[in-house]
Write a protein that holds these residues in place. Structure first.
Motif, PDB file in Angstrom:
ATOM      1  N   LEU A 544       0.910  -1.172  -0.163  1.00 55.12           N
ATOM      2  CA  LEU A 544       0.168  -0.042   0.021  1.00 55.12           C
ATOM      3  C   LEU A 544       0.817   1.222   0.132  1.00 55.12           C
ATOM      4  CD1 LEU A 544      -2.859  -1.132   2.435  1.00 55.12           C
ATOM      5  CD2 LEU A 544      -2.774  -1.250  -0.082  1.00 55.12           C
ATOM      6  N   GLU A 644      -7.448  -4.393  -2.317  1.00 51.98           N
ATOM      7  CA  GLU A 644      -7.547  -2.955  -1.330  1.00 51.98           C
ATOM      8  C   GLU A 644      -6.944  -1.951  -2.123  1.00 51.98           C
ATOM      9  OE1 GLU A 644      -9.176  -2.271   1.675  1.00 51.98           O
ATOM     10  OE2 GLU A 644      -8.274  -4.028   2.204  1.00 51.98           O
ATOM     11  N   ARG A 645      -5.857  -2.084  -2.518  1.00 51.28           N
ATOM     12  CA  ARG A 645      -5.325  -0.914  -3.167  1.00 51.28           C
ATOM     13  C   ARG A 645      -6.117  -0.323  -4.278  1.00 51.28           C
ATOM     14  NH1 ARG A 645       0.255   0.793  -3.859  1.00 51.28           N
ATOM     15  NH2 ARG A 645       0.419   2.264  -5.648  1.00 51.28           N
ATOM     16  N   SER A 646      -6.731  -1.124  -5.224  1.00 47.59           N
ATOM     17  CA  SER A 646      -7.595  -0.565  -6.287  1.00 47.59           C
ATOM     18  C   SER A 646      -8.944   0.162  -6.021  1.00 47.59           C
ATOM     19  CB  SER A 646      -7.833  -1.682  -7.373  1.00 47.59           C
ATOM     20  OG  SER A 646      -8.415  -2.586  -6.934  1.00 47.59           O
ATOM     21  N   GLN A 648      -9.187   1.458  -2.905  1.00 48.86           N
ATOM     22  CA  GLN A 648      -9.061   2.719  -2.310  1.00 48.86           C
ATOM     23  C   GLN A 648      -8.624   3.942  -3.395  1.00 48.86           C
ATOM     24  OE1 GLN A 648      -6.445   2.417   1.245  1.00 48.86           O
ATOM     25  NE2 GLN A 648      -7.044   0.267   1.624  1.00 48.86           N
TER      26      GLN A 648
END
Length: 784
Positions: A544, A644-646, A648
């Protein structure tokens, strides 16, 4: 000057080692390094500096795996606080630290001085403190002892923060039987740099004066670092003298005087006298600068007569600092501190040789290589289990099929039970005691959003009174129940949730400070938990792009029960994360904003019931499983860091484009609890309800309503932005599904195939949510 006699020690070595929490092997190594036996003061210096609290002797090899660099990182681990570049000439210092054991034996002062200590870490760097947060853990409030601990801790935090004039803007509180007798009190602080140069702690300049400023030195806080590095027992109550006593009004003056002094450019190195007091500040300044320090205890301002060298060196009296200053500037500097009502004295000088030499009454009271105290410290090596401990593997064998087919409760009742859980329920009882508006920069009040947001005012000379458009967001997080069942996944989830919470308010996550609260690492299970959690933190921070700038390790968090058994806490790696808000107008809270807005679920979708079940969602380790079925078991869901990253990134972009009215992550209690919290949050504004429709027909209903898992966010989208929202979704290829709409009706309704599964009035939801903690604290009236 008369040299001290360094002959055979005139003390009982076994008794002294027990008091200092040192082993015989440590003593032998000390003798080898000194070439002689240490005197009592020197042994005490080694005791505090070789404690886990100061030198991380059990955890240091694990911490080296953390990512610590990045384009915004200006100062990483090793200094008093980390510093990140916010752009536009602004730099943020931040840090988290624990005060667990002191708070267990003296809750008010233990918590208060925890706040004071973390503030000093911030302004020692040349930064003005702008915000405080805290992460707290207690045993169940059905036990009066835990009620008393919580009352004392919260009062101590409120007292110090309110008096010193720094707003407490956010935090978390959780409850579990493992914390009974061993509460966790983690304090985090943020500050804006006010100096051109970051003030570091390494000594410079042979012969430069060493100046002591702040409060006087007394016998309070004796051996606090060693005390913090051992388990708690019934006898720990006798260690109250090891708990420091703080003065927030004096610290306020210390903040102002220090920042003035740093801006003058006359201070070349600064170190807070926190854990291990004078010993730590002298040895760390010397070791980091590759030089030495000579300290004359006769010049140290003292509040008690007849103090020994041992007492001076190990006192942890609060609100004290040690400076190295440019020659010829010391008188003007001391006069500045005197004007603020503070003590100031030249107490020593910088030496060329890398030693710490302590003088008292014209004699050498101690002489130790600085590197031996603060740099070349011992490491306790442990063997890492090749597979999870048997008790953990037993948990992982649990499956949802073991839940009963017929449930003795309604879904309405299950939701109300979850909202009544103090870990999930409103923390208003806590934060109403904190002044969160002092300094007038708090953008979102506590409880209003998933993260705290503080306005970044322009620096002086750049229109400081003008309205600022940028802000900094901060949050603390840790799913301790998950960590207890799977430390690696649980730690990854802590980082992911912290970043998700920042993204929900529209902030770009920047960096992490962590507080690793764990039981003893000397058991195979304890060390495995610590190692796996560090592995999880490292993986998530790397994925992240949130490097670790520092933090704190607090081990031996366990209580010896009357029958001799040890009760360890849930391993609790608290993640403190900061983020940058590029435009305060785009900050979003968790409350619905307008009837008719569409409600969407971003991230891992609701399931259809088709096999196999999505491993990213589960009832294992969930609040629902614990509260409704009385079981803390199972393996928490897999953490999908790529998703999670995409999710967010997409959410932050959508917020910046004005496509989102509110955002709230799904955490404890899953979908039903998140929807209820969004409804309850509207009660302070215009009460708004929600109607959700679950289209899946074959999946377990409890899994649909209460399953937990990362990368899931509930957002509301204004009707006039629907087309733009769906276009943005298609371009981003982020999983999302429309669940329903915000309504003017004051109720939460969740349907399946047109039939209500759950229907509750907002009044009932709010009453349950708001009264959970006050009722257990013995307060019948609604918390205001």
């Amino acid at each position: 000057m008369v040299a001290a006699s360094f002959e055979a020690p005139a003390y009982s070595v076994p008794d002294a080692l027990k008091k200092e929490n040192l082993s015989q092997a440590d003593y032998d190594e000390i003798c080898r390094r000194l070439g002689r036996a240490p005197n009592r003061a020197e042994l005490g210096m080694f005791g505090v500096m070789w404690s886990e609290h100061c030198c991380y002797r059990n955890s240091r090899p694990l911490l080296q795996g953390f990512p610590t660099t990045g384009p915004r990182i200006l100062v990483g681990p090793g200094e008093n606080a980390g510093v990140v570049d916010l752009g536009e000439g602004q730099r943020l210092a931040f840090k988290i630290e624990s005060h667990n054991h002191p708070s267990a034996v003296e809750p008010f002062q233990g918590a208060a001085t925890g706040v004071g200590g973390i503030l000093r870490d911030i302004f020692t760097m040349g930064a003005r403190p702008i915000a405080l947060l805290n992460a707290l853990r207690f045993g169940p409030l059905e036990d009066e002892r835990n009620v008393g601990l919580m009352e004392g801790v919260v009062a101590g935090i409120a007292h110090y923060g309110n008096c010193v004039g720094v707003p407490t803007v956010g935090g978390e509180v959780a409850f579990d039987p493992s914390y009974s007798g061993n509460p966790l009190v983690n304090a985090m602080a943020l500050g804006l740099m006010e100096t051109e140069e970051i003030v570091c702690s390494g000594a410079e300049g042979v012969g430069y004066p060493v100046v002591y400023v702040g409060s006087t030195t007394g016998r309070d806080g004796m051996g606090g670092a060693s005390f913090a590095s051992a388990e708690l027992t019934e006898a720990s109550l006798d260690d109250r003298p090891a708990v420091q006593v703080g003065d927030p009004f004096l610290e306020k003056g210390l903040i102002e005087a220090c920042l003035e002094a740093f801006q003058s450019g006359d201070v070349v190195a600064a170190q807070d006298m926190g854990a291990a007091g004078l010993t730590c500040s002298c040895s760390e300044m010397a070791a980091k600068g590759g030089l030495g320090i000579e300290l004359d205890l006769d010049r140290v301002p003292a509040r008690e007569a007849g103090m020994t060298a041992y007492e001076f060196l190990l006192s942890e009296s609060q609100e004290r600092m040690l400076f190295v200053v440019k020659p010829g500037t010391e008188q003007a500097l001391m006069a500045r501190f005197t004007r603020w009502g503070l003590q100031a004295a030249v107490v020593g000088r910088v030496l060329e040789d890398n030693i710490v030499r302590v003088l008292q009454h014209g004699q050498v009271a101690a002489e130790v290589p600085a590197s031996a105290l603060a740099d070349d410290t011992p490491i306790n090596h442990h063997t890492l289990l090749s597979e999870p401990p048997a008790e953990i593997q037993a948990h992982w064998r649990w499956s949802e099929t073991q839940l009963p087919a017929e449930l003795p409760f309604s879904w309405d009742g299950a939701l109300l039970a979850l909202l009544d859980d103090p870990t999930i329920a409103s923390k208003r009882w806590v934060y109403r005691q904190y002044d969160h508006q002092v300094q007038a920069n708090t953008v979102v009040p506590p409880g209003g959003a998933d993260a705290a947001v503080v306005r970044l005012r322009p620096q002086q000379g750049e229109g400081a009174m003008a309205a600022a458009s940028r802000g900094v967001a901060a949050v603390v997080d840790c799913p301790n129940r998950w960590v207890s069942l799977d430390p690696e996944r649980g730690a990854m989830a802590a980082v992911a949730e912290a970043a998700r919470n920042l993204s929900c308010v529209g902030a770009e996550p920047l960096a992490v400070t962590d507080n690793l609260n764990f039981p003893s690492p000397e058991t195979p299970t304890g060390y495995w938990q610590l190692a796996m959690a560090c592995r999880g933190l490292s993986a998530a921070c790397s994925a992240l792009d949130t490097p670790v700038t520092g933090g704190n390790v607090s081990l031996y968090n366990e209580t010896r029960l009357p029958d001799g058994r040890m009760q360890p806490i849930h391993p609790t790696p608290v993640v403190g994360m900061v983020g940058l808000v590029h435009n305060l107008e785009h900050v979003r809270g968790q409350a619905w904003r307008q009837a008719g807005d569409a409600i969407w679920l971003l991230g891992v979708p609701l399931e259809t019931g088709e096999a196999p079940a999505d491993p990213r969602l589960s009832l294992a380790g969930s609040s629902y499983l614990e509260l409704l079925h009385g079981a803390v078991t199972g393996r928490p869901p897999e953490i999908d860091l790529v998703l999670e990253r995409s999710v967010q990134v997409f959410l932050r972009q959508a917020i910046g484009q004005g496509l989102v009215a509110s955002a709230h992550d799904l955490s404890d209690g899953g979908l039903a609890v998140a929807a209820a919290e969004c409804c309850i949050a509207t009660m302070a504004l215009i009460p708004l309800g929600a109607e959700l429709e679950i289209t899946a027909s074959s999946a377990r209903l409890d899994r649909l309503l209460f399953a937990e898992g990362g990368a899931r966010i509930l957002v509301s989208v204004p009707a006039d932005q629907d087309a733009a929202w769906q276009q943005a979704l298609a371009l981003a290829a982020v999983p999302a599904e429309r669940l329903g709409a915000v309504t003017a009706a004051t109720s939460l309704v969740i349907r399946q195939a047109g039939q209500p599964l759950l229907e509750q009035s907002l009044a009932a939801l709010e009453a349950c949510y708001e009264q959970a903690i006050p009722r257990r604290m013995g307060e019948g009236a609604r918390a205001e």
